[in-house]
Design a protein around this motif. Structure first.
Motif, PDB file in Angstrom:
ATOM      1  N   VAL A  18       0.948  -1.075   0.031  1.00  0.00           N
ATOM      2  CA  VAL A  18      -0.027   0.138  -0.160  1.00  0.00           C
ATOM      3  C   VAL A  18       1.173   1.311  -0.040  1.00  0.00           C
ATOM      4  N   VAL A  19       0.569   2.039  -0.892  1.00  0.00           N
ATOM      5  CA  VAL A  19       1.649   3.286  -1.012  1.00  0.00           C
ATOM      6  C   VAL A  19       0.604   4.546  -1.570  1.00  0.00           C
ATOM      7  N   SER A  20       1.008   5.754  -1.051  1.00  0.00           N
ATOM      8  CA  SER A  20       0.155   6.975  -1.304  1.00  0.00           C
ATOM      9  C   SER A  20       1.166   7.932  -2.108  1.00  0.00           C
ATOM     10  N   PHE A  21       0.452   8.810  -2.801  1.00  0.00           N
ATOM     11  CA  PHE A  21       1.001   9.779  -3.617  1.00  0.00           C
ATOM     12  C   PHE A  21      -0.077  10.999  -3.457  1.00  0.00           C
ATOM     13  N   GLY A  22       0.096  12.046  -2.635  1.00  0.00           N
ATOM     14  CA  GLY A  22      -0.973  12.830  -2.374  1.00  0.00           C
ATOM     15  C   GLY A  22      -2.336  12.388  -1.856  1.00  0.00           C
ATOM     16  N   THR A  24      -3.865  10.126  -3.667  1.00  0.00           N
ATOM     17  CA  THR A  24      -4.150   8.803  -4.384  1.00  0.00           C
ATOM     18  C   THR A  24      -3.489   7.682  -3.469  1.00  0.00           C
ATOM     19  N   VAL A  25      -4.151   6.854  -3.345  1.00  0.00           N
ATOM     20  CA  VAL A  25      -3.577   5.469  -2.432  1.00  0.00           C
ATOM     21  C   VAL A  25      -3.688   4.366  -3.340  1.00  0.00           C
ATOM     22  N   HIS A  40      -6.221  -1.722  -6.537  1.00  0.00           N
ATOM     23  CA  HIS A  40      -6.819  -0.675  -6.307  1.00  0.00           C
ATOM     24  C   HIS A  40      -6.202   0.569  -6.249  1.00  0.00           C
ATOM     25  N   ALA A  41      -6.896   1.698  -6.794  1.00  0.00           N
ATOM     26  CA  ALA A  41      -6.531   2.899  -6.688  1.00  0.00           C
ATOM     27  C   ALA A  41      -7.559   3.862  -5.834  1.00  0.00           C
ATOM     28  N   TRP A  42      -7.441   4.174  -4.820  1.00  0.00           N
ATOM     29  CA  TRP A  42      -8.349   5.186  -4.273  1.00  0.00           C
ATOM     30  C   TRP A  42      -7.995   6.477  -4.244  1.00  0.00           C
ATOM     31  N   THR A  43      -9.104   7.508  -4.463  1.00  0.00           N
ATOM     32  CA  THR A  43      -8.641   8.937  -4.374  1.00  0.00           C
ATOM     33  C   THR A  43      -9.493   9.308  -2.942  1.00  0.00           C
ATOM     34  N   VAL A  44      -8.878  10.105  -2.053  1.00  0.00           N
ATOM     35  CA  VAL A  44      -9.176  10.139  -0.587  1.00  0.00           C
ATOM     36  C   VAL A  44      -9.055  11.774  -0.567  1.00  0.00           C
ATOM     37  N   SER A  45     -10.123  12.304   0.003  1.00  0.00           N
ATOM     38  CA  SER A  45     -10.414  13.561   0.269  1.00  0.00           C
ATOM     39  C   SER A  45     -10.897  13.874   1.709  1.00  0.00           C
ATOM     40  N   HIS A  46     -10.147  14.640   2.627  1.00  0.00           N
ATOM     41  CA  HIS A  46     -10.822  14.596   3.723  1.00  0.00           C
ATOM     42  C   HIS A  46     -10.749  13.743   4.739  1.00  0.00           C
ATOM     43  N   GLY A  47      -9.869  12.606   4.492  1.00  0.00           N
ATOM     44  CA  GLY A  47     -10.248  11.237   5.192  1.00  0.00           C
ATOM     45  C   GLY A  47     -11.339  10.359   4.760  1.00  0.00           C
ATOM     46  N   VAL A 101      -1.746   2.924 -17.840  1.00  0.00           N
ATOM     47  CA  VAL A 101      -0.934   3.965 -17.291  1.00  0.00           C
ATOM     48  C   VAL A 101      -1.874   4.880 -16.432  1.00  0.00           C
ATOM     49  N   LEU A 102      -1.740   5.317 -15.208  1.00  0.00           N
ATOM     50  CA  LEU A 102      -2.455   6.093 -14.351  1.00  0.00           C
ATOM     51  C   LEU A 102      -1.706   7.228 -13.952  1.00  0.00           C
ATOM     52  N   ALA A 103      -2.254   8.421 -14.709  1.00  0.00           N
ATOM     53  CA  ALA A 103      -1.695   9.673 -14.518  1.00  0.00           C
ATOM     54  C   ALA A 103      -2.363  10.546 -13.257  1.00  0.00           C
ATOM     55  N   ILE A 104      -1.342  10.826 -12.436  1.00  0.00           N
ATOM     56  CA  ILE A 104      -1.992  11.634 -11.145  1.00  0.00           C
ATOM     57  C   ILE A 104      -1.048  13.157 -11.239  1.00  0.00           C
TER      58      ILE A 104
END
Length: 104
Positions: A18-22, A24-25, A40-47, A101-104
């Motif tokens: 499990v890694v995170s980039f801003g 994106t997890v 799995h690619a999760w987008t997290v906003s305010h937890g 390719v997933l661009a973030i």
């Protein structure tokens, strides 16, 4: 689809990394028999998870398209999109899988 509808038994998701980039997890893993890989690619906003993308039996490369400086996104040259993460498990299954390719 058979697992989602209950026709076949579910398989266990075993996360290997499990890694995170801003905001994106990325979580990567496989089933118990190592025959199915998933990402799995999760987008997290305010937890809170606000978006989920799931990839099965697919190789994924995450690239950064812009830099964030002081909370603002700054454009960079299109020819410079560094890879910040690559899936590891998909190649272990001993079969060829499609690549995305997933661009973030």
């Amino acid at each position: 689809m058979r697992t989602l509808t209950g026709v076949s038994p579910p398989f266990d998701f075993l996360p290997l990394s499990v890694v995170s980039f801003g905001s994106t997890v990325i979580a990567e893993g496989c089933d118990v028999a190592s025959s199915i890989s998933w990402i799995h690619a999760w987008t997290v906003s305010h937890g809170i998870i606000t978006q989920v993308r799931e990839y099965s039996n697919t190789s994924l490369t995450v690239t950064r398209v812009g830099d964030v400086v002081a909370g603002r996104s700054a454009e960079i040259a299109p020819s410079h999109c560094p890879s910040v993460w690559e899936s590891q498990f998909s190649g272990r299954a001993g079969k060829s899988v499609p690549g995305l390719v997933l661009a973030i």
